[in-house]
Design an enzyme around this catalytic site. Structure first.
Site, PDB file in Angstrom:
ATOM      1  N   MET A   1     129.891   5.136  35.809  1.00 54.31           N
ATOM      2  CA  MET A   1     129.010   6.264  35.539  1.00 54.31           C
ATOM      3  C   MET A   1     127.565   5.849  35.794  1.00 54.31           C
ATOM      4  SD  MET A   1     131.218   8.429  34.756  1.00 54.31           S
ATOM      5  CE  MET A   1     132.884   8.517  34.147  1.00 54.31           C
TER       6      MET A   1
ATOM      7  N   LEU B   1     134.277   0.195  32.847  1.00 50.24           N
ATOM      8  CA  LEU B   1     133.681  -1.048  33.334  1.00 50.24           C
ATOM      9  C   LEU B   1     133.657  -1.046  34.861  1.00 50.24           C
ATOM     10  CD1 LEU B   1     135.354  -3.558  30.860  1.00 50.24           C
ATOM     11  CD2 LEU B   1     133.065  -2.569  30.759  1.00 50.24           C
ATOM     12  N   GLU B   2     132.464  -0.897  35.423  1.00 48.23           N
ATOM     13  CA  GLU B   2     132.321  -0.783  36.869  1.00 48.23           C
ATOM     14  C   GLU B   2     131.896  -2.092  37.520  1.00 48.23           C
ATOM     15  OE1 GLU B   2     129.877   2.595  37.790  1.00 48.23           O
ATOM     16  OE2 GLU B   2     130.905   3.879  36.336  1.00 48.23           O
ATOM     17  N   ASN B   3     131.862  -3.180  36.713  1.00 47.89           N
ATOM     18  CA  ASN B   3     131.461  -4.480  37.240  1.00 47.89           C
ATOM     19  C   ASN B   3     132.579  -5.511  37.108  1.00 47.89           C
ATOM     20  OD1 ASN B   3     128.491  -4.009  37.840  1.00 47.89           O
ATOM     21  ND2 ASN B   3     128.630  -3.300  35.728  1.00 47.89           N
TER      22      ASN B   3
END
Length: 573
Positions: free
Chosen positions: A1, A398-400
């Site tokens: 996001m 969690l985009e990392n």
């Protein structure tokens, strides 16, 4: 996001010494024959600041590409993180004193993107080795020999052009002392000061204390018995009894040993109360509520329309303890919205049958759960927030990067604490759900029995493969349906699949589709109508619904998204 395990630092290899009479006789014999020899000194680690505990001292990183991080680390409290950019491969190097005509072993622990380890200026053959990237610490090792006139070499590490940042820690250049001598070992640290008890729940107490120089970890004691450990300056002790007083103390540790315990503090757990009891409807709409002001309409939770069944509060904040999270309401950014109002609004939404959950991650959120300790810290801290604020569950955004092994453990632990009413949602990116071998997909399948819904983000994405093996571009019915099909046929129940899209053109960099496209995709998957060129081989009437980023951007656009999609979701079979 969007918001706009291993070795010690120093190793000695000692050599056995002849003892007693034999040593005297041998020495005398050598003297008589003129063959007296000087004993060879033990090998040492000739690298300086080998574990980056003194920042970048002794190291030079090209283009300011290197930085010191406190997590993740292989040993101690610090590691190097270097990020390639453009034509810079993020090379960091150190000049090391060596002896001529000597053999040395060069090693380092690395993690992350491509990582290289090498040495130059040896006077013989310069060597290097590399790793293609790893999500866990990996040891690189090689050896070299110095030339007859070599007294200094340059050891280095670097990444690769266009690749992700790499981490490096615990360098060793092991061999004869080059003249600098080995760095002195650690001394036992002092006792921590400033121990304070923070938030409490019916089953946990949060603690914090001041950092101790030279400490690499801390032990937390409850009533004199070790309860947990931490690599940072905070911890949450769980598994406690409600309305009970406890004594807590903490000690500092490093390779030399453990300090004496700190002065004790007392804390009492909260009394038992009635928690929120809600259920998620068969077909549901999820919306992310922004705890920050990025130009979208600022909202209180009470401003979120009734069309939203699950409201994900965005976002929790990482703490100094790896894996642990907390929440800080942005009162200033939200036009004076108070903590008391926020808590009251949560209860009001739940009284209306809505679920309010805490979201972890986002575009800028960095929460790492990649060990047993961090998994426990995650579950304990999320549960503490649930107890404190009354959240119904957690959203994983969690985009990392995500480690399926330890995130599974964390969610299992959380489920054991929270019980069957726990709401678990996920918001992976499209690339994360292309294959069941992906970490996000594996996590979803691992917790399928306790998972509520996966709302994949069908935006900020390039073209992707559908379940039929064809390539689809974002922004179409086919992109939504063909990619959802991968999850539906890959092992998730239809009730665990939702379609995530931006609420307006300003809600994402790319991938916005009109509400009519979202509704057509829902019809195609649930009823087999309004499909594009792709039509699934069967229908999925129990498809969960849709998600949007965010309720704030929806408000900015006059709630056009929720007014159109909300009623349509509720009308699904």
């Amino acid at each position: 996001m969007e918001r706009s395990a291993g070795s010690s630092r120093r190793r000695r290899r000692s050599r056995p010494v002849l003892g007693g009479t034999m040593a005297v006789v041998a020495a005398a014999a050598l003297t008589v024959t003129g063959l007296v020899s000087t004993a060879q000194a033990a090998d040492v680690n000739n690298a300086r600041n080998a574990g980056f505990e003194s920042g970048l001292a002794n190291w030079t990183c090209a283009g300011n590409s290197g930085a010191i991080v406190s997590s993740p680390v292989h040993g101690g409290t610090s590691a190097l993180k270097a990020t390639p950019a453009g034509q810079d491969n993020a090379k960091c190097s150190q000049a090391v004193k060596v002896k001529p005509n000597s053999t040395y072993t060069l090693s380092s622990w690395v993690q992350g993107g491509y990582a290289y380890l090498g040495v130059s200026g040896t006077g013989t053959t310069d060597v290097s080795t590399w790793s293609p990237g790893s999500t866990t610490w990996t040891k690189l090792s090689t050896s070299f020999k110095t030339g007859a006139n070599t007294t200094s070499v340059t050891v280095y590490t670097h990444g690769w052009y266009g690749q992700a940042a790499y981490l490096a820690d615990d360098f060793e250049v092991t061999g004869p002392d080059g003249g600098g001598g080995e760095e002195p070992g650690p001394v036992i640290p002092g006792a921590p000061a400033g121990l304070t008890a923070g938030a409490t729940t019916t089953s946990s107490v949060s603690l914090s204390w001041n950092a101790v120089s030279g400490a690499t970890g801390y032990k937390v004691y409850r009533d004199g018995v070790q309860a947990t450990t931490s690599t940072g300056t905070s911890a949450t002790v769980s598994g406690l009894t409600a309305d009970t007083a406890y004594q807590f103390s903490v000690s500092a540790t490093n390779a030399a040993g453990e300090s004496v315990k700190s002065a004790a503090v007392s804390a009492r757990t909260a009394k038992n109360g009635t928690g929120p009891v809600t259920t998620v409807p068969k077909h549901a709409v999820t919306g992310y509520w922004q705890n920050f002001n990025n130009g979208a309409a600022v909202q209180k939770l009470s401003d979120v329309p009734a069309d939203y069944d699950i409201i994900a509060v965005s976002f929790a904040d990482a703490t100094a303890t790896q894996g642990a999270v907390t929440f800080n309401l942005d009162t200033a950014g939200l036009n004076g919205y108070t903590d008391a109002q926020f808590r009251s609004d949560i209860k009001a939404k739940q009284a209306a049958g809505k679920n309010v959950i805490i979201s972890i991650g986002g575009e800028l959120g960095t929460v790492r759960v990649d060990s047993d300790a961090s998994a426990t810290a995650f579950s304990n801290s999320v549960y503490a927030l649930m107890q404190d604020y009354g959240f119904n569950g957690v959203d994983i955004d969690l985009e990392n990067g995500l480690n399926s092994t330890y995130m599974t453990k964390a969610l299992r632990q959380l489920s054991a604490k929270a019980g069957s009413g726990l709401v678990i949602t996920m918001a992976p990116q499209t690339i994360d759900m292309q294959s069941t071998s992906g970490e996000y997909f594996k996590t979803a399948l691992n917790v399928k029995d306790i998972l509520t819904v996966v709302n994949m983000q069908y935006y900020n994405s390039g073209s992707m493969l559908g379940c039929d093996g064809k390539v689809y571009s974002q922004g179409s019915v086919d992109f939504l349906t063909a990619l959802a099909c991968i999850q539906l046929e890959g092992g998730l129940d239809p009730s665990q699949v939702g379609i995530g899209v931006p609420a307006s053109t300003r809600g994402a960099g790319s991938g916005y589709v009109s509400p009519s496209i979202v509704n057509a995709a829902l019809d195609c998957l649930a009823k087999g109508t309004n499909c594009g060129s792709f039509k699934p081989s069967k229908t999925y009437p129990s498809l969960r619904g849709a998600m949007t980023w965010s309720t704030n951007w929806d408000a900015t656009a006059g709630f056009a998204w929720s007014k159109a999609v909300g009623p349509h979701v509720r009308s699904l079979p």
